[in-house]
Design an enzyme around this catalytic site. Structure first.
Site, mmCIF file in Angstrom:
data_model
loop_
_atom_site.group_PDB
_atom_site.id
_atom_site.type_symbol
_atom_site.label_atom_id
_atom_site.label_comp_id
_atom_site.label_asym_id
_atom_site.label_seq_id
_atom_site.Cartn_x
_atom_site.Cartn_y
_atom_site.Cartn_z
ATOM 1 C CB CYS A 11 13.496 -10.192 17.684
ATOM 2 S SG CYS A 11 12.570 -9.672 16.525
ATOM 3 C CB CYS A 14 6.824 -12.790 16.025
ATOM 4 S SG CYS A 14 7.260 -12.536 14.468
ATOM 5 C CD GLN A 231 -1.649 -5.945 0.883
ATOM 6 O OE1 GLN A 231 -1.163 -6.029 1.884
ATOM 7 N NE2 GLN A 231 -2.854 -5.230 0.680
ATOM 8 C CD GLU A 281 -0.704 4.827 -5.156
ATOM 9 O OE1 GLU A 281 0.169 5.348 -4.253
ATOM 10 O OE2 GLU A 281 -1.549 3.996 -4.647
ATOM 11 C CG ASN A 337 -5.687 -1.599 -0.849
ATOM 12 O OD1 ASN A 337 -5.786 -1.984 0.363
ATOM 13 N ND2 ASN A 337 -4.808 -1.923 -1.635
ATOM 14 C CB CYS A 364 -3.973 -2.901 6.444
ATOM 15 S SG CYS A 364 -3.579 -1.195 6.462
#
Length: 405
Positions: A11, A14, A231, A281, A337, A364
């Protein structure tokens, strides 16, 4: 952080694992500054950057999105890995060091549930003769396993299935699972019948009596429904809401909108006696969750009742809501957001010409943040803070308070 999956090449999600964590954070802050400087020009020097909010390097993720491969009797919970002949094989990531121990411990009983309920993993393996996607076998039922853990250690488990056929079997084995996983709060089935790169479908069937997972941050318990967004880093999310509340209280608007409000994190943290708060939303599920929290806070104390008196939530598109509002209804402060695509030129240009004095932008994706700021030249960043929501990757959150010039 050390990871044996990364070391073995199984993997590589990361991507920054070999970079020292302080360097990761410094590089991220440099990245966002470099993106904003061309847009802001000389105004970039006027931005007050607060120290970055850092995270634990491992064990911080509250959500696991796992592909299920293997067989009914030997399911593999993790990700897809490349095998010879273009085939996709499963890589077991149930001990991924990004997950806290309580989350890792849930995968054993959930694997046993797959076997007990005879949930055949969905087979995406193409034939050796022809390796195009449409040659995939497309057999089986279970596509993904989605698990979320709350700060209290409770679990919300979602099984993404191809059809409703296994639901009766899952109901039969639910008492066994609850005995094996006493911290299971919610179990649901999401039905995604289509063969395409969409994680989940519209139909959600909750199998437990409880419908929501309580996520308590700074004394406010948000109620997470299966299809609600939250989150992935609880501690950093709490810091994000605290910072937003501090900046909002500093400017003390009489009213605010929280666009893309989700389950109401920003709106509920920034509510105050005498302040009108409207959360918008698209997801009706998330709005229902926000309403539950608002009701609980209102009934908890006299102070809570005063703070929640001016709070309301509604389901709808953020841009359509803003463009359709009367100029007299526009509040002094607007919180946005958005997802990674940003708010887009239409909403950004509306904000530019609106009477809002402040915009609190939680992003983000700093690339789309910079793009949106180009459409709002009179709304200048006064304060900003990087919050490292996603250690070991290049992703991060940045919170910016924009003030009308």
């Amino acid at each position: 952080m050390q990871c044996h999956h990364y070391d073995a090449g199984r993997c590589r999600s990361c991507t920054l694992l070999e970079v020292a964590y302080p360097t990761q954070v410094a590089d991220k802050e440099r990245h966002v500054r470099e993106l904003l400087e061309p847009v802001l020009g000389e105004r970039a020097h006027d931005v007050a950057w607060l120290p970055p909010v850092t995270s634990a390097e491992g064990g911080f993720r509250n959500k696991a999105k796992m592909v299920v491969t293997g067989s009914v009797d030997a399911p593999v919970i993790g990700i897809l890995g490349a095998l010879p002949f273009g085939e996709a094989g499963g890589v077991d990531l149930t001990d991924c060091p990004l997950y806290p121990q309580v989350l890792q411990a849930a995968f054993g009983p959930l694997a046993a549930l797959i076997t007990r309920a005879r949930l055949e993993p969905y087979d995406l393996t193409p034939s050796r003769a022809r390796v195009t996607p449409r040659d995939a076998a497309r057999r089986g039922e279970l596509k993904h396993l989605l698990v979320t853990v709350s700060p209290a250690g409770e679990l919300l488990v979602r099984l993404v299935l191809r059809s409703q056929e296994p639901v009766a079997r899952l109901r039969k084995h639910l008492p066994w699972l609850q005995a094996e996983l006493p911290n299971l709060a919610v179990l649901s089935v999401n039905v995604q019948p289509e063969h395409k790169a969409v994680l989940e479908g519209e139909l959600e069937i909750v199998l437990t009596e409880r419908q929501t997972l309580p996520m308590t941050l700074d004394g406010i318990t948000l109620h997470l429904r299966p299809q609600s967004f939250f989150q992935t880093n609880t501690d950093v999310a709490a810091a994000l809401y605290r910072q937003a509340r501090e900046w909002v209280d500093d400017v003390a608007p009489a009213g605010l909108w929280d666009l893309y409000c989700g389950v109401g994190g920003f709106a509920l943290h920034c509510a105050a006696p005498g302040r009108s708060v409207t959360g918008i939303e698209l997801s009706a599920e998330a709005v229902a969750s926000a309403e539950v929290t608002r009701g609980e806070l209102a009934s908890a104390s006299r102070e809570g009742a005063a703070a929640m008196a001016g709070v309301r939530f509604a389901a709808g598109d953020a841009t359509a809501f803003a463009l359709g509002a009367s100029p007299d209804d526009v509040p002094e402060l607007v919180i946005v957001n958005p997802p990674r695509r940003g708010i887009g030129p239409e909403l950004a240009e509306w904000l530019e010409t609106s009477s809002a004095r402040w915009v609190l932008y939680s992003s983000c994706n700093a690339v789309t943040l910079a793009r949106d700021l180009e459409h709002m030249p009179s709304l200048r960043p006064a304060q900003a803070r990087l919050l490292d929501m996603f250690p070991q990757t290049r992703h991060y959150e940045v919170l910016t308070l924009l003030t009308r010039a």
